[in-house]
Enzyme design. Structure first.
Site, mmCIF file in Angstrom:
data_model
loop_
_atom_site.group_PDB
_atom_site.id
_atom_site.type_symbol
_atom_site.label_atom_id
_atom_site.label_comp_id
_atom_site.label_asym_id
_atom_site.label_seq_id
_atom_site.Cartn_x
_atom_site.Cartn_y
_atom_site.Cartn_z
ATOM 1 N N ASP A 1 42.520 39.869 48.547
ATOM 2 C CA ASP A 1 41.602 38.891 49.122
ATOM 3 C C ASP A 1 40.126 39.213 48.916
ATOM 4 O O ASP A 1 39.261 38.507 49.457
ATOM 5 C CB ASP A 1 41.880 38.741 50.617
ATOM 6 C CG ASP A 1 41.795 40.075 51.361
ATOM 7 O OD1 ASP A 1 41.870 41.126 50.707
ATOM 8 O OD2 ASP A 1 41.660 40.055 52.595
ATOM 9 N N GLU A 2 39.808 40.235 48.153
ATOM 10 C CA GLU A 2 38.411 40.610 47.945
ATOM 11 C C GLU A 2 38.124 40.816 46.462
ATOM 12 O O GLU A 2 38.982 41.299 45.716
ATOM 13 C CB GLU A 2 38.072 41.906 48.695
ATOM 14 C CG GLU A 2 38.312 41.858 50.192
ATOM 15 C CD GLU A 2 37.962 43.177 50.873
ATOM 16 O OE1 GLU A 2 36.915 43.766 50.522
ATOM 17 O OE2 GLU A 2 38.744 43.622 51.726
ATOM 18 N N ASP B 1 34.898 37.958 50.218
ATOM 19 C CA ASP B 1 35.998 38.399 51.085
ATOM 20 C C ASP B 1 36.589 37.166 51.770
ATOM 21 O O ASP B 1 35.905 36.487 52.545
ATOM 22 C CB ASP B 1 35.466 39.390 52.118
ATOM 23 C CG ASP B 1 36.567 39.987 52.987
ATOM 24 O OD1 ASP B 1 37.739 39.594 52.813
ATOM 25 O OD2 ASP B 1 36.255 40.840 53.829
#
Length: 411
Positions: A105-106, A9
């Site tokens: 973003d993960e 993350d």
């Protein structure tokens, strides 16, 4: 063999990218916000200095500035976020090809087959974390576990620039005392129902009856029970996996309120242009159309309708969406945003039953026209050809960048 699953993350992604690209922002409270002039004035992301003032994602800019008078507001630059998201994924790909995005973003990584090359899950996480920091100037938090749910939970437990390991032997001690809302899939509506029946912690959820949870929450109740007990075992999909397209939509918050049917027709027609292009790109036909309206009092209304015959023709879809709107909206309030979706998609190769009243030749003519227009736009840009009615001010700000948002899912 026990699996080694990582969840990476990127910390405060939007705000971190902005601060990395502009070092003068570092050390100051920063929030990435939508344009107030375009009526997207909400906080999209904030850095840790801004978090100290309890600034929340989703709150309007003026509220955030009331909490922190020195807050620095910056506009989003999605082209940069997409770039660094791709660069991070290239780093992940050095360790495994089993990479499943979960937003921009993960990502989940299945590193089970990589441990004999790069070490334990913790060691791989440490290598990735330091590489991201050195090569991209960004920090990540990594959860390491034996399934996707606990890996995700681990990356949320310690931030920023941290690694959390949740193994099979000690997961009960580490996570059962956490709030049930920390589990993936437990949202606000679900937690209200669980709290009403005395289920507050992950341990309470794990020890509840699966039959009771199924009665309360349907099949998702049983799934959450499996999550809490560590028996969830869904696979991390390969990085070239494509989620089947079930619907294609496009929406916009207009820069001014729409005041009449003609305003709405222009916006629908503009939105449908992109939907039609995507339908033809994916070789899909829409069997239905849906339109969602938000008025200037922020109330939503949505309607759906079947199409007489599946199509990917932009004009046909636009006319159906407009008909659906005009027959149902009562104009008690002006309109702030419009979203149109092509639904119930089928392959363009699916045989279709044509009735006696279908104008087959006209349908084929429209499809050929769409193909020509698509080629012109692909070669010379979207604005090279358009409907005459769209040459006026229709209250929409044009997109300046083509955004492809990666998504993922836990199955």
């Amino acid at each position: 063999m026990e699996r080694t699953i990582l969840h990476c993350d990127m910390n405060n992604f939007y705000a971190s990218v902005e601060c990395m690209l502009n070092p003068e922002l570092k050390g100051h409270p920063v929030a990435v916000c939508g344009s107030t002039a375009d009526r997207h004035g909400i906080v999209l992301a904030k850095n840790y200095e801004a978090k100290k003032y309890n600034i929340q994602t989703g709150e309007v800019v003026w509220q955030a500035k009331q909490k922190c008078k020195d807050l620095i507001v910056v506009n989003p630059h999605y082209e940069h976020y997409i770039k660094y998201s791709k660069l991070a994924r290239e780093i992940y790909n050095r360790y495994t090809d089993l990479i499943e995005p979960f937003g921009m973003d993960e990502c989940w990584l299945d590193c089970t087959g990589s441990t004999h090359l790069f070490g334990t899950g913790y060691e791989i996480a440490e290598q990735i974390k330091e590489t991201i920091k050195f090569e991209l100037g960004l920090t990540i938090s990594v959860g390491v576990s034996f399934n996707k749910i606990f890996a995700k939970l681990g990356s949320d437990m310690k931030k920023p620039d941290a690694i959390t390991v949740i193994d099979k032997d000690s997961f009960k001690k580490k996570i059962w005392q956490l709030p049930a809302s920390d589990l993936l899939g437990v949202g606000r509506a679900t937690i209200k129902k669980l709290n009403y029946y005395g289920i507050f912690f992950i341990e309470d959820l794990a020890k509840a009856s699966p039959d009771f949870l199924k009665q309360l929450l349907g099949v998702n109740g049983v799934l959450l029970w499996r999550y809490a007990n560590g028996t969830e075992n869904s696979l991390v999909t390969p990085n070239d996996f494509e989620v089947p397209v079930k619907s294609i939509g496009h929406g916009i918050t207009t820069v001014r309120d729409l005041e009449n049917n003609n305003d709405v027709w222009c916006v629908i027609l503009e939105l449908i242009q992109d939907i039609g292009i995507k339908l033809r790109e994916y070789k899909k036909y829409a069997s239905g159309i849906a339109i969602c309206i938000r008025n200037n009092e922020l109330h939503f209304k949505e309607w759906q309708s079947k199409l007489p015959q599946p199509t990917n023709n932009s004009l046909t879809l636009a006319k159906k969406a407009y008909k659906l709107f005009s027959e149902n909206y009562d104009w008690n309030c002006d309109i702030r945003s419009v979203t149109v979706r092509a639904i119930n998609l089928v392959s363009e190769y699916t045989p279709q039953q044509i009735d006696l009243f279908s104008e087959t030749q006209n349908i084929e003519k429209m499809e050929r026209l769409d193909a020509v227009v698509d080629k012109l736009r692909e070669r010379f840009g979207k604005d090279i050809i358009k409907n005459a009615v769209l040459c006026q001010d229709i209250g929409m700000k044009p997109m300046t960048a083509k955004l492809t948002m990666p998504t993922g899912m836990c199955r």
